[in-house]
Structure formats: C-alpha cells, structure tokens
Design a protein around this motif. Structure first.
Motif, PDB file in Angstrom:
ATOM      1  N   ARG A 117      54.782 -74.957 -53.346  1.00 22.03           N
ATOM      2  CA  ARG A 117      55.173 -73.710 -53.540  1.00 22.03           C
ATOM      3  C   ARG A 117      54.412 -72.576 -52.656  1.00 22.03           C
ATOM      4  NH1 ARG A 117      55.933 -71.372 -58.342  1.00 22.03           N
ATOM      5  NH2 ARG A 117      57.756 -70.187 -57.618  1.00 22.03           N
ATOM      6  N   GLY A 118      54.996 -71.951 -51.861  1.00 27.43           N
ATOM      7  CA  GLY A 118      53.921 -70.863 -51.351  1.00 27.43           C
ATOM      8  C   GLY A 118      54.851 -69.926 -50.312  1.00 27.43           C
ATOM      9  N   VAL A 119      54.054 -69.466 -49.200  1.00 27.03           N
ATOM     10  CA  VAL A 119      54.672 -68.452 -48.381  1.00 27.03           C
ATOM     11  C   VAL A 119      54.664 -69.221 -46.992  1.00 27.03           C
ATOM     12  CG1 VAL A 119      54.427 -66.407 -47.329  1.00 27.03           C
ATOM     13  CG2 VAL A 119      54.100 -66.454 -49.732  1.00 27.03           C
ATOM     14  N   MET A 120      55.645 -69.272 -46.261  1.00 27.05           N
ATOM     15  CA  MET A 120      55.620 -69.831 -44.845  1.00 27.05           C
ATOM     16  C   MET A 120      54.650 -68.998 -43.829  1.00 27.05           C
ATOM     17  SD  MET A 120      56.410 -72.931 -44.188  1.00 27.05           S
ATOM     18  CE  MET A 120      55.882 -73.713 -42.854  1.00 27.05           C
ATOM     19  N   THR A 121      53.913 -69.602 -42.989  1.00 22.49           N
ATOM     20  CA  THR A 121      53.029 -68.825 -42.271  1.00 22.49           C
ATOM     21  C   THR A 121      53.581 -69.116 -40.794  1.00 22.49           C
ATOM     22  OG1 THR A 121      51.457 -70.407 -41.896  1.00 22.49           O
ATOM     23  CG2 THR A 121      50.989 -69.077 -43.840  1.00 22.49           C
ATOM     24  N   GLU A 122      52.889 -68.476 -39.664  1.00 22.67           N
ATOM     25  CA  GLU A 122      53.238 -68.841 -38.335  1.00 22.67           C
ATOM     26  C   GLU A 122      52.459 -70.106 -37.768  1.00 22.67           C
ATOM     27  OE1 GLU A 122      52.404 -65.335 -36.012  1.00 22.67           O
ATOM     28  OE2 GLU A 122      53.920 -63.959 -37.233  1.00 22.67           O
ATOM     29  N   LEU A 123      51.522 -70.889 -38.799  1.00 22.16           N
ATOM     30  CA  LEU A 123      50.662 -71.770 -38.244  1.00 22.16           C
ATOM     31  C   LEU A 123      51.471 -72.987 -37.973  1.00 22.16           C
ATOM     32  CD1 LEU A 123      47.629 -70.811 -40.423  1.00 22.16           C
ATOM     33  CD2 LEU A 123      47.784 -70.631 -37.991  1.00 22.16           C
ATOM     34  N   THR A 124      51.002 -73.686 -36.926  1.00 19.11           N
ATOM     35  CA  THR A 124      51.541 -75.003 -36.833  1.00 19.11           C
ATOM     36  C   THR A 124      50.516 -76.070 -36.322  1.00 19.11           C
ATOM     37  OG1 THR A 124      52.266 -74.584 -34.426  1.00 19.11           O
ATOM     38  CG2 THR A 124      53.949 -74.080 -36.184  1.00 19.11           C
ATOM     39  N   LEU A 125      50.805 -77.221 -36.590  1.00 23.49           N
ATOM     40  CA  LEU A 125      49.975 -78.503 -36.070  1.00 23.49           C
ATOM     41  C   LEU A 125      49.731 -78.226 -34.579  1.00 23.49           C
ATOM     42  CD1 LEU A 125      47.748 -80.472 -36.672  1.00 23.49           C
ATOM     43  CD2 LEU A 125      49.648 -82.263 -36.949  1.00 23.49           C
ATOM     44  N   ASP A 126      50.946 -78.044 -33.907  1.00 23.45           N
ATOM     45  CA  ASP A 126      50.929 -78.048 -32.454  1.00 23.45           C
ATOM     46  C   ASP A 126      49.848 -77.105 -31.901  1.00 23.45           C
ATOM     47  OD1 ASP A 126      52.780 -79.796 -32.277  1.00 23.45           O
ATOM     48  OD2 ASP A 126      54.721 -78.580 -31.981  1.00 23.45           O
ATOM     49  N   GLY A 127      49.687 -76.074 -32.646  1.00 22.61           N
ATOM     50  CA  GLY A 127      48.931 -74.827 -32.335  1.00 22.61           C
ATOM     51  C   GLY A 127      47.240 -75.292 -32.453  1.00 22.61           C
ATOM     52  N   PHE A 128      46.894 -76.593 -33.105  1.00 18.52           N
ATOM     53  CA  PHE A 128      45.752 -76.879 -33.512  1.00 18.52           C
ATOM     54  C   PHE A 128      44.504 -76.719 -32.433  1.00 18.52           C
ATOM     55  CE2 PHE A 128      42.434 -79.876 -34.357  1.00 18.52           C
ATOM     56  CZ  PHE A 128      41.802 -79.365 -35.542  1.00 18.52           C
ATOM     57  N   GLU A 129      44.927 -77.285 -31.219  1.00 20.19           N
ATOM     58  CA  GLU A 129      43.837 -77.233 -30.053  1.00 20.19           C
ATOM     59  C   GLU A 129      43.683 -75.912 -29.586  1.00 20.19           C
ATOM     60  OE1 GLU A 129      41.874 -79.398 -29.511  1.00 20.19           O
ATOM     61  OE2 GLU A 129      42.775 -81.108 -30.435  1.00 20.19           O
ATOM     62  N   ALA A 130      44.708 -75.060 -29.562  1.00 15.50           N
ATOM     63  CA  ALA A 130      44.768 -73.673 -28.908  1.00 15.50           C
ATOM     64  C   ALA A 130      43.677 -72.800 -29.846  1.00 15.50           C
ATOM     65  CB  ALA A 130      46.035 -73.289 -28.866  1.00 15.50           C
ATOM     66  N   ARG A 131      44.023 -72.775 -31.036  1.00 15.50           N
ATOM     67  CA  ARG A 131      43.236 -72.363 -32.148  1.00 15.50           C
ATOM     68  C   ARG A 131      41.583 -72.818 -32.086  1.00 15.50           C
ATOM     69  NH1 ARG A 131      47.982 -73.038 -35.091  1.00 15.50           N
ATOM     70  NH2 ARG A 131      47.070 -74.740 -36.192  1.00 15.50           N
ATOM     71  N   ARG A 132      41.618 -73.968 -31.949  1.00 15.51           N
ATOM     72  CA  ARG A 132      40.044 -74.645 -31.889  1.00 15.51           C
ATOM     73  C   ARG A 132      39.555 -74.135 -30.413  1.00 15.51           C
ATOM     74  NH1 ARG A 132      38.284 -80.863 -32.639  1.00 15.51           N
ATOM     75  NH2 ARG A 132      39.899 -81.049 -30.991  1.00 15.51           N
ATOM     76  N   ALA A 133      40.127 -73.785 -29.500  1.00 14.67           N
ATOM     77  CA  ALA A 133      39.706 -73.564 -28.178  1.00 14.67           C
ATOM     78  C   ALA A 133      39.138 -71.878 -28.263  1.00 14.67           C
ATOM     79  CB  ALA A 133      40.503 -73.590 -27.012  1.00 14.67           C
ATOM     80  N   LYS A 134      39.418 -71.227 -29.311  1.00 11.02           N
ATOM     81  CA  LYS A 134      39.081 -70.050 -29.385  1.00 11.02           C
ATOM     82  C   LYS A 134      37.740 -69.661 -30.149  1.00 11.02           C
ATOM     83  CE  LYS A 134      43.640 -67.892 -30.218  1.00 11.02           C
ATOM     84  NZ  LYS A 134      44.549 -67.434 -30.981  1.00 11.02           N
ATOM     85  N   GLY A 135      37.361 -70.851 -30.771  1.00 15.63           N
ATOM     86  CA  GLY A 135      35.892 -71.069 -31.242  1.00 15.63           C
ATOM     87  C   GLY A 135      35.776 -70.012 -32.633  1.00 15.63           C
ATOM     88  N   GLN A 136      36.617 -69.819 -33.151  1.00 11.64           N
ATOM     89  CA  GLN A 136      36.586 -68.900 -34.375  1.00 11.64           C
ATOM     90  C   GLN A 136      36.241 -69.605 -35.562  1.00 11.64           C
ATOM     91  OE1 GLN A 136      40.176 -66.463 -33.960  1.00 11.64           O
ATOM     92  NE2 GLN A 136      39.179 -65.385 -32.333  1.00 11.64           N
ATOM     93  N   GLY A 137      36.385 -70.955 -35.772  1.00  3.73           N
ATOM     94  CA  GLY A 137      36.388 -71.769 -37.053  1.00  3.73           C
ATOM     95  C   GLY A 137      35.613 -72.977 -36.573  1.00  3.73           C
ATOM     96  N   LYS A 138      35.528 -73.770 -37.886  1.00  2.70           N
ATOM     97  CA  LYS A 138      34.992 -75.179 -37.988  1.00  2.70           C
ATOM     98  C   LYS A 138      36.496 -75.895 -37.924  1.00  2.70           C
ATOM     99  CE  LYS A 138      32.261 -78.446 -37.968  1.00  2.70           C
ATOM    100  NZ  LYS A 138      31.272 -78.922 -36.832  1.00  2.70           N
ATOM    101  N   PHE A 139      36.581 -76.955 -36.973  1.00  2.00           N
ATOM    102  CA  PHE A 139      37.935 -78.078 -36.947  1.00  2.00           C
ATOM    103  C   PHE A 139      37.384 -79.246 -36.875  1.00  2.00           C
ATOM    104  CE2 PHE A 139      39.153 -73.951 -35.354  1.00  2.00           C
ATOM    105  CZ  PHE A 139      40.542 -73.820 -35.248  1.00  2.00           C
TER     106      PHE A 139
END
Length: 240
Positions: A117-139
C-alpha cells in the motif's frame, strides 16, 4: 550314457528355471501410483508435472491428483512436483513388494503476498536510464544486480554504494540519511511510494535480494518526484 547326460542337464535346467523367476520377480520394476494433495486439506492437485529421480518424466496428475509410473525399480526414489499455486516440491519415497498404493504426498500452497500500500508516484521503469543520465544518484541496472549473485540489498547498498544502513528495533535494516540513522529514506516500489505512508515501516533490506530486482536507484537527496516524502533521501526499487 547320452540319455543320462540329457536327463541330468534337463534336471539342472529345470531347477534353474524354477529359481530364476523368483529372483527376477523381486527385482522387476513395478507400476507405482502417486497421489498429490494440498497440505492440510483433501483438495487433490490436478495438472502437477511430476518427475522421478531427476530423470524420469512421469507426466501430469489427473483429476484425482494421481500419476502412475509404469516401471519403477524397488528401492528409494526422489519425486519432484511442479504445480501452479504451490511451492516447489521435493520428497523421498521407497517402493517395495508390500508398499501400499497410492503413495500419498502433500504440497504446500503458495501464500500470496499482500499487495503493498502506498502513494502512486510519477516514476516508471521506462525512465530509469534518463534519470541515471542526470548523475544525481547511484544506479544499479538489471545486469549489475544479476552479477551481484543474490546478495541482500542491504549489503549491496552498504558495500557498493557506501549507503548508511541503520538497524530498526527488531534488527531490521533500513536506509538512513548520512550521519543520521533516525532519518529514514523514502522507499518507492514499482512506482508506489510505500514509505513514508500512513503507519508503514520501510521494508527490511536484509529480506530483499538482488536477484529479485530489475533496477535500483539510490538518492542521497530526495528527488523532485518525491518532494513530499521528506528530506532523508530515497530508494527506488524495480522488481522483476
């Protein structure tokens, strides 16, 4: 002389013929009937795929939960059963002249895990590579997780990402902010923010293994998509 020899040979041959079937009968393969039921229940398991000793494909169970192995030698054997909705099953059994048939087995049903149970977010697995390209976290990609060889996620994050893993009241492992073990990171599972959410605790990272996952995102600073989830960072998990 010849007649006596023939008679002697006939007697010996007859004695051998009488002795041989008894020995062969003891060692001869026999048909064996196996029946499978749900553990603690009378429900029979239909359509289970059965194999014996890892090599004999015995077929599938019928509407009575039964499968018959036409020729099985006396002695000990291993039975394996695979059935939808039931746990993988292995057991030993012994066959002999006086073994009652059918031989009964009970298989545990799979207990469905409760949906998170929880709150749905805007995050999707399809956006994984795009988020990794930003270099803002560890993937960690699916290939990296597979190469981690089934390690607990707590170990992977601590050793390979330098994450701060804090202990909960029952020795659970939670992801916490650097320098502050009481500030626990937000957790997203398959796009659903499961922590913080109402009175839920974050998932125990000792009980999540890398071979269950298709992707992991670790953020020291809470990303914009989770701006309402606190300021202790975030862990985003994508399950296989």
């Amino acid at each position: 002389m010849k007649l006596r020899n023939v008679l002697s040979l006939s007697v010996v041959a007859a004695g051998f013929a009488l002795a041989t079937p008894v020995q062969a009968q003891d060692a001869a393969p026999r048909p064996v009937t196996l029946r499978f039921r749900k553990a603690g229940d009378t429900t029979v398991i239909k359509g289970a795929v059965i194999s014996i000793d890892h090599t004999i494909e015995a077929g599938t169970t019928d509407s009575l939960g039964i499968v018959t192995v036409p020729d099985l030698e006396d002695g000990g054997h291993i039975v394996e059963a695979v059935a939808k909705g039931y746990q993988a099953f292995f057991d030993n059994f012994t066959v002999g002249p006086n073994t009652p048939m059918p031989i009964e087995f009970e298989i545990l049903a799979v207990v469905a895990a409760p949906k998170p149970r929880g709150v749905m977010t805007e995050l999707t697995l399809d956006g994984f590579e795009a988020r990794r390209a930003k270099g803002q976290g560890k993937f960690f990609s699916a290939a990296q997780l597979k190469a981690a060889d089934g390690r607990p996620l707590s170990n992977l994050l601590k050793v390979d990402a330098g994450a701060n893993i804090a202990a909960g009241p029952n020795a659970e492992s939670f992801l916490a902010a650097k320098g502050n073990p009481n500030c626990r990171a937000a957790v997203v599972r398959d796009g659903l923010r499961v922590y913080p959410y109402e009175s839920a605790l974050p998932p125990d990272l000792d009980k999540i293994f890398t071979d269950y996952l298709a992707g992991v995102e670790l953020y020291a600073t809470t990303p914009a998509e989770l701006k309402d989830a606190g300021t202790c960072g975030a862990l985003v998990l994508w399950f296989r």
